[in-house]
Design a protein around this motif. Structure first.
Motif, PDB file in Angstrom:
ATOM      1  N   SER A 340       0.831  -1.185   0.000  1.00 19.04           N
ATOM      2  CA  SER A 340       0.000   0.000   0.000  1.00 19.04           C
ATOM      3  C   SER A 340       0.876   1.248   0.000  1.00 19.04           C
ATOM      4  O   SER A 340       1.988   1.232   0.532  1.00 19.04           O
ATOM      5  N   ALA A 341       0.359   2.295  -0.598  1.00 19.32           N
ATOM      6  CA  ALA A 341       1.153   3.505  -0.794  1.00 19.32           C
ATOM      7  C   ALA A 341       1.271   4.301   0.510  1.00 19.32           C
ATOM      8  O   ALA A 341       0.482   4.125   1.431  1.00 19.32           O
ATOM      9  N   PHE A 342       2.297   5.141   0.580  1.00 20.87           N
ATOM     10  CA  PHE A 342       2.471   5.994   1.759  1.00 20.87           C
ATOM     11  C   PHE A 342       3.190   7.270   1.344  1.00 20.87           C
ATOM     12  O   PHE A 342       3.896   7.301   0.333  1.00 20.87           O
ATOM     13  N   ALA A 343       3.022   8.298   2.133  1.00 20.99           N
ATOM     14  CA  ALA A 343       3.672   9.568   1.853  1.00 20.99           C
ATOM     15  C   ALA A 343       5.138   9.492   2.269  1.00 20.99           C
ATOM     16  O   ALA A 343       5.489   8.694   3.135  1.00 20.99           O
ATOM     17  N   PRO A 344       6.003  10.322   1.652  1.00 19.32           N
ATOM     18  CA  PRO A 344       7.424  10.297   2.048  1.00 19.32           C
ATOM     19  C   PRO A 344       7.607  10.540   3.546  1.00 19.32           C
ATOM     20  O   PRO A 344       8.432   9.895   4.174  1.00 19.32           O
ATOM     21  N   ARG A 414       1.366   5.961   7.127  1.00 20.83           N
ATOM     22  CA  ARG A 414       0.828   6.416   5.850  1.00 20.83           C
ATOM     23  C   ARG A 414       1.077   7.885   5.586  1.00 20.83           C
ATOM     24  O   ARG A 414       1.599   8.252   4.553  1.00 20.83           O
ATOM     25  N   HIS A 415       0.729   8.758   6.518  1.00 21.72           N
ATOM     26  CA  HIS A 415       0.801  10.182   6.258  1.00 21.72           C
ATOM     27  C   HIS A 415       1.166  10.875   7.552  1.00 21.72           C
ATOM     28  O   HIS A 415       0.347  10.954   8.455  1.00 21.72           O
TER      29      HIS A 415
END
Lengths: 663, 154
Positions: A340-344, A414-415
């Motif tokens: 799953s995607a995540f912010a830097p 995630r963020h």
């Protein structure tokens, strides 16, 4: 006859591993439950056989059966009983036995504690573990037979290398191997997952406890090795970037990365492929660590060439394990679901940074360790890579990671928000700025590196405390609520807090002991005094005598320090006539904040003795820190047990592992 | 068999490094500044017959000789660089624990930063490309529902 039975058990174990390695794989392929279940019984049987063989081998050492070549070469009648037992793993053959014993032990543990693990995953994991056992047992039986006999039977043995006749080194290998070999489980799980084509939170929940277990063992093992070097080598240093030390440090670095990235898989189903790759490489590094140290190739290419059979076998084994794992990875990893995607800026982002820096640090250590070997083989250039290289390359790589270590855990998954994190950590930020200033005020001549280390250590320790304070709501909630909140913090959080605080303690120890140690090396006669770090040493003289299997020269020194009762200390030198070598037995007086470290040197022949005196401030913190880190791992592990028991109460076994992700 | 024993014997000798170590009081130079320079240089020179030890830490006879040689050169007025070069000219680059930056060591010195930059760039670009949309703000309706649910929990 016991020896022959032990030997025979080892051969049977080889057969058991062959069955364990092949049948369940086939069974999982054709979905035959009975064939898959053979993995469990084979793993338990293999463990029983290996444990029995190992026990007969230790028994031969205990009863000093010199008809066994290995006992003759590594033991003697006079050797104290403790070292008769621990000497069993002091030699090449014995350490291989310990290695394969651990391998079988971990296999049996997985077989025993895997209720609820999906059947095919369990079968495949145990099969890979069996194949690893097969390779190692074949190596032992073919090239390093511990049960080789000797005839005629000699009256006494050659004694164990005196450096190994020491409590520190006696228990260093079991911990180290526990760690090295523990990562084999992660490897087996990774390969099994690649075959299955599935890496998810369930998988990570099974792998992470093993990674943690192995990591705790390895942490203690590496720390013990460094502690041993500190008190035995007699010059007050505790880490020399020696190839043998690096060999244990490389899997530790990767194992640390694995531990953290597996958390991302477990909690967020991110970084799966990378975690699988780390699991393969961590065990790969463990193999390289053990076997290349054992083969002697690190010490000198020439000692390797002298007896190449073992070395070639070892290289093939490493090639198959790592190369095979990587090939499988290259083939199957693209099929794994993307994470799953995540912010830097997020918890995952911080874990990626942690992994990047740890892996790059590992690569640097690897390059520095093996470069002389490659350079000599390829271009015939003989060169040395010493501590200066590692200080210049490794340290700049890990320092940013250590600084980020404090921020990562307070970022959201995630963020995350960097500003929010720093706001929560402001007391630590202030402390990290003030601490070096305070040190500079006290010691204006301090180097930048030392002040930076002080800042980093304070940042790490205060950061953990600030985070705990923030989580508990201390300062804006009533005391009772704060207390309740602290008690209800998950053990995983306590584990992280203890471990990261431990790293801070370790940085403090490393920095302060390196920057502010004092050294005096003088020739003293009875009646002379020596002043060091506010203490006065009164040199009384040197006693000589015999004990057990050695001769000793023992100095009698009285340490005087204002305000404290005088203390009598005895740095010593021992000569082991059978082994024909000597050791330094340093005297270390510690108060937890610094060590007075004394080593007796040579006599000058005119009634004087060389005494090396060091005061190493905060050096015990190096090991306290490492132990705290390991303790953090144990605390984290205890949560998993508690959790699993809670789940087991609520759900039927088998459903437990598949239960929804609580994170 | 005999070969194995021989190997074991050689290893035993190598491992059983003699006890007490390092610089001896008798070697020390009278001038503390010069002695400090000698110690610093000694830490950069490998004891050629030991396992990964500097001549400052080793008490092998060769290390002793090299320590004296370093001090002799310093007394003769050599700079640190000249003293090191003098030893390297006699014993080869192998004697330097801090490998100099030459074509033979480009990979050694440039490898770590290059690797870090390359891996960092690849990872950063992947993470950046795959970053999720920041969560949209709640609508008034959602907010009301969320507050209701949270209110029930508390």
């Amino acid at each position: 006859v016991l020896i022959e039975i032990g030997h025979f058990a080892l051969v049977l174990a080889l057969l058991a591993t062959a069955v364990q390695g092949i049948v369940p794989l086939v069974g999982a392929g054709v979905r035959n439950r009975a064939l898959m279940d053979i993995a469990r019984s084979a793993a338990l049987l293999q463990f029983g056989l290996v444990a029995f063989a190992f026990a007969t081998f230790i028994h031969a050492h205990i009863v000093s059966d010199f008809s066994v070549l290995n006992v003759f070469e590594n033991s003697s009648l006079e050797k104290p009983m403790l070292y008769k037992v621990t000497g069993a793993w002091g030699s090449h053959e014995g350490s291989m036995m310990l290695w394969v014993f651990m391998l079988a032990l971990f296999g049996a543990l997985v077989a025993g504690f895997s209720r609820g693990l999906p059947a095919s995953l369990r079968a495949r994991t145990l099969a890979i573990q069996g194949l690893l056992g097969f390779g190692t047992l074949l190596f032992i039986l073919a090239t390093s037979n511990p049960f080789a006999r000797l005839f005629p039977v000699p009256a006494d043995g050659r004694d164990l290398n005196p450096l190994l006749q020491d409590p520190g080194l006696a228990f260093h290998p079991p911990f180290l191997y526990f760690g090295y070999v523990g990562f084999s489980i992660c490897y087996s799980f990774a390969i099994a997952a690649l075959i299955e084509g599935r890496v998810d939170a369930v998988w990570a929940r099974w792998v992470r406890p093993w990674a943690l277990t192995a990591w705790c063992g390895l942490t203690i093992g590496v720390a013990m090795g460094s502690w041993w070097a500190y008190y035995v080598l007699g010059w007050g240093g505790w880490w020399a970037w020696d190839p043998v030390e690096n060999a244990s440090f490389m899997p530790w670095l990767l194992g640390t990365a694995l531990l953290h990235s597996a958390a991302a898989v477990e909690k967020r189903e991110s970084l799966q492929r990378w975690t699988v790759l780390l699991a393969i490489m961590t065990f790969g590094m463990s193999l390289i660590g053990t076997f290349l140290v054992r083969s002697g190739v690190l010490t000198s290419v020439h000692s390797f060439a002298l007896d190449p059979t073992r070395g070639v076998f070892i290289l093939m084994l490493i090639g198959i394990v790592i190369g095979g794992g990587l090939l499988l990875y290259a083939w199957r990893a693209p099929a794994l679901t993307a994470g799953s995607a995540f912010a830097p800026v997020s918890r995952e982002g911080a874990l990626v940074l942690n992994n990047l820096l740890l892996a790059a640090g590992m690569a640097t250590v690897f390059l520095g360790t093996f470069y002389p070997l490659f350079a000599e083989v390829w271009s015939g250039v003989k060169l040395s890579v010493g501590p200066q290289y590692f200080d210049a390359t490794f340290v700049p790589i890990v320092v940013p990671g250590l600084a980020a270590m404090t921020i990562g855990p307070v970022l959201a998954w995630r963020h995350g928000s960097l500003r929010g994190a720093l706001r929560r950590l402001w007391p630590a930020l202030v402390g990290a700025a003030l601490a070096p200033l305070a040190v500079w005020a006290l010691a204006p001549k301090s180097s930048w590196a030392a002040l930076g280390g002080v800042a980093l250590a304070s940042w790490a320790m205060l950061g953990v405390l600030a985070d705990l304070v923030d989580r508990a709501g201390l300062g804006h909630l009533p005391a009772a609520t704060v207390w309740r909140r602290l008690c209800h913090l998950p053990r995983g959080t306590w584990g992280y807090a203890i471990a990261h605080f431990g790293v801070g303690v370790l940085i403090a120890g490393v920095t302060v002991s390196t920057a502010w140690k004092s050294e005096r090396i003088e020739t003293l006669r009875p009646g002379d005094t020596l002043a060091i770090a506010g203490r006065t040493l009164h040199f009384q003289g040197v006693d000589e005598g015999n004990f057990a299997n050695y001769r000793f020269e023992r100095a009698d020194i009285i340490v005087d320090r204002p305000g404290v009762a005088p203390l009598s200390v005895h740095p010593e030198r021992r000569f082991y006539p059978i082994a024909g070598s000597s050791t330094t037995n340093t005297s270390i007086t510690t108060n937890g904040f610094g060590d007075l470290y004394l080593a007796l040197g040579d006599a000058d022949g005119k009634g004087g003795w060389v005494l090396r005196a060091y005061y190493n401030p905060l050096v015990p913190w190096v090991w306290f820190g490492a132990l705290l880190a390991a303790l953090g791992g144990v605390v984290s592990l205890s949560e998993r047990r508690a959790q699993r028991q809670a789940i087991r109460v609520r759900a039927a076994p088998g459903v437990a592992a598949q239960a929804a992700d609580p994170g | 068999m005999i070969r194995c024993l021989l190997l074991a014997a050689v290893l035993a000798i190598l491992l059983a490094a003699p006890a007490a170590r390092a610089v001896e009081p008798s070697e020390r130079l009278a001038d503390p500044a010069l002695e400090a320079r000698a110690r610093a240089i000694s830490q950069e020179l490998r004891c050629l017959v030991c396992q990964n030890e500097s001549i400052d830490e080793s008490n092998a006879p060769l290390a002793h000789d090299l320590r004296l040689l370093v001090r002799k050169r310093l007394l003769a007025g050599d700079s640190d660089r000249q003293a090191l070069d003098y030893i390297v000219a006699r014993y080869g680059v192998f004697v330097l624990l801090d490998p100099p930056f030459t074509p033979a060591t480009w990979l050694l010195w440039l490898g770590p930063p290059a690797l870090l930059l390359a891996a960092g760039a690849v990872l950063a670009s992947r993470v950046w490309r795959r970053r999720p949309e920041p969560p949209a703000a709640l609508s008034a309706d959602e907010r009301a529902r969320a507050e209701r649910v949270l209110g029930e929990r508390a």
